[in-house]
Design a protein around this motif. Structure first.
Motif, PDB file in Angstrom:
ATOM      1  N   LYS A 251       0.879  -1.170   0.000  1.00  0.00           N
ATOM      2  CA  LYS A 251       0.000   0.000   0.000  1.00  0.00           C
ATOM      3  C   LYS A 251       0.915   1.218   0.000  1.00  0.00           C
ATOM      4  O   LYS A 251       1.557   1.524   1.010  1.00  0.00           O
ATOM      5  CB  LYS A 251      -0.926  -0.009   1.215  1.00  0.00           C
TER       6      LYS A 251
ATOM      7  N   LEU B  55      -5.544   6.083  -6.230  1.00  0.00           N
ATOM      8  CA  LEU B  55      -6.315   7.165  -5.612  1.00  0.00           C
ATOM      9  C   LEU B  55      -5.503   8.457  -5.579  1.00  0.00           C
ATOM     10  O   LEU B  55      -4.524   8.572  -4.843  1.00  0.00           O
ATOM     11  CB  LEU B  55      -6.712   6.763  -4.191  1.00  0.00           C
TER      12      LEU B  55
ATOM     13  N   LEU C 108      -9.740   1.741   3.420  1.00  0.00           N
ATOM     14  CA  LEU C 108      -8.429   1.520   2.795  1.00  0.00           C
ATOM     15  C   LEU C 108      -7.522   0.707   3.703  1.00  0.00           C
ATOM     16  O   LEU C 108      -6.732  -0.130   3.243  1.00  0.00           O
ATOM     17  CB  LEU C 108      -7.779   2.858   2.445  1.00  0.00           C
TER      18      LEU C 108
ATOM     19  N   ILE D 158      -2.733  -0.763  -3.071  1.00  0.00           N
ATOM     20  CA  ILE D 158      -3.162   0.629  -3.141  1.00  0.00           C
ATOM     21  C   ILE D 158      -1.986   1.509  -3.523  1.00  0.00           C
ATOM     22  O   ILE D 158      -0.876   1.337  -3.013  1.00  0.00           O
ATOM     23  CB  ILE D 158      -3.729   1.102  -1.788  1.00  0.00           C
TER      24      ILE D 158
ATOM     25  N   LEU E 169      -1.633   5.597  -3.350  1.00  0.00           N
ATOM     26  CA  LEU E 169      -2.419   6.674  -2.761  1.00  0.00           C
ATOM     27  C   LEU E 169      -1.627   7.971  -2.688  1.00  0.00           C
ATOM     28  O   LEU E 169      -0.517   8.006  -2.160  1.00  0.00           O
ATOM     29  CB  LEU E 169      -2.853   6.250  -1.347  1.00  0.00           C
TER      30      LEU E 169
ATOM     31  N   SER F 187      -2.208  11.809  -1.166  1.00  0.00           N
ATOM     32  CA  SER F 187      -3.120  12.551  -0.309  1.00  0.00           C
ATOM     33  C   SER F 187      -2.359  13.559   0.536  1.00  0.00           C
ATOM     34  O   SER F 187      -1.183  13.348   0.865  1.00  0.00           O
ATOM     35  CB  SER F 187      -3.882  11.586   0.611  1.00  0.00           C
TER      36      SER F 187
ATOM     37  N   CYS G  30      -0.585   3.291   4.601  1.00  0.00           N
ATOM     38  CA  CYS G  30       0.536   2.922   3.723  1.00  0.00           C
ATOM     39  C   CYS G  30       1.687   2.247   4.462  1.00  0.00           C
ATOM     40  O   CYS G  30       2.047   2.632   5.570  1.00  0.00           O
ATOM     41  CB  CYS G  30       1.045   4.158   2.989  1.00  0.00           C
TER      42      CYS G  30
END
Length: 253
Positions: free
Chosen positions: A60, A177, A196, A203, A205, A207, A217
């Motif tokens: 992740k 994402l 998540l 994943i 991601l 953000s 993560c």
């Protein structure tokens, strides 16, 4: 104080939590993603180069860069929407990807009800049934007549909730994402964070939500004009790592 409490004066909370639950149609194999020598320039600016990345099952990944445009272009390339200037992207044959883009404007051009909007992303006759579609919209807090409103009059937060409905229907085992908390209220962000964290697939991601990156993560990659920084650690560990700080200064200079 307890004796003075009047039960009739206590109002139930008006906070409403959407049900964001990502499920996988199938589990991915060991080969997830292999990126080699990726490079992208836009409007004369080198966004990133020499990007080599091999994603392992269970990764992740927090995707970072000093240039937010680099992150968005990276996601668009991975999603197959944009061509890289150099390099290759190879997804594992057992993977399926679902992409939450930074800009979702193109998804809401037609003047149609939310039921019809979501129905276009269904896969079979059972999913196309109005009761099924309404059930998905209900999870995103669009119940009753709200499911019949035009997608052209939605707020930013409502559009994001629709996009999550679309992603849930896809049942992908890899989620891409790009700033998924934009326009979301605290309740939606909390639900997304939990979903998540619980997701069993892979994943990638991006953000600005520190807590989300920290709790979701387990690997950090940073895209720079001169290459990639890739560390298997938490976001907080990455920020505190002195060697990473020195490397970042070198690669951006």
């Amino acid at each position: 104080m307890i004796d003075k409490l009047n039960i009739d004066d206590i109002k139930p909370s008006s906070r409403r939590y959407p049900a964001i639950i990502f499920e996988m149609e199938r589990e991915a194999g060991d080969q997830i993603l292999d990126v080699k020598g990726l490079e992208k320039t836009k409007d004369g600016e080198l966004l990133f180069s020499n990007i080599d990345l091999n994603l392992k099952k269970g990764d992740k990944v927090a995707v970072l860069s000093k240039n937010s445009l680099a992150i968005t272009e990276f996601f668009e390339i991975l999603a197959g929407n944009v061509e890289a200037d150099k390099g290759s992207v190879a997804w594992g044959v057992t993977t399926t990807q679902s992409h939450m883009p930074l800009d979702n404007t193109k998804f809401f051009q037609e003047d149609q009800s939310l039921v019809d909007w979501l129905r276009q992303f269904t896969k079979n006759d059972e999913e196309r049934h109005e009761e099924f579609v309404r059930g998905f919209l209900g999870r995103m807090l669009f119940s009753g007549d709200e499911a019949l409103k035009s997608c052209k009059v939605l707020s930013g937060g409502e559009k994001m909730r629709c996009m999550f409905s679309r992603m849930m229907l896809q049942k992908a085992n890899v989620l891409l994402l790009d700033e998924p908390t934009n326009h979301l209220d605290l309740e939606s962000i909390t639900t997304l964070n939990n979903s998540l964290s619980n997701f069993k697939g892979n994943i990638l991601l991006a953000s600005h939500d520190h807590e989300m990156l920290s709790t979701v993560c387990n690997r950090i990659i940073e895209l720079t004009p001169t290459g990639i920084i890739d560390r298997e650690m938490t976001y907080d560990e990455y920020l505190a790592d002195k060697k990473v700080k020195e490397l970042r200064e070198k690669m951006y200079s």
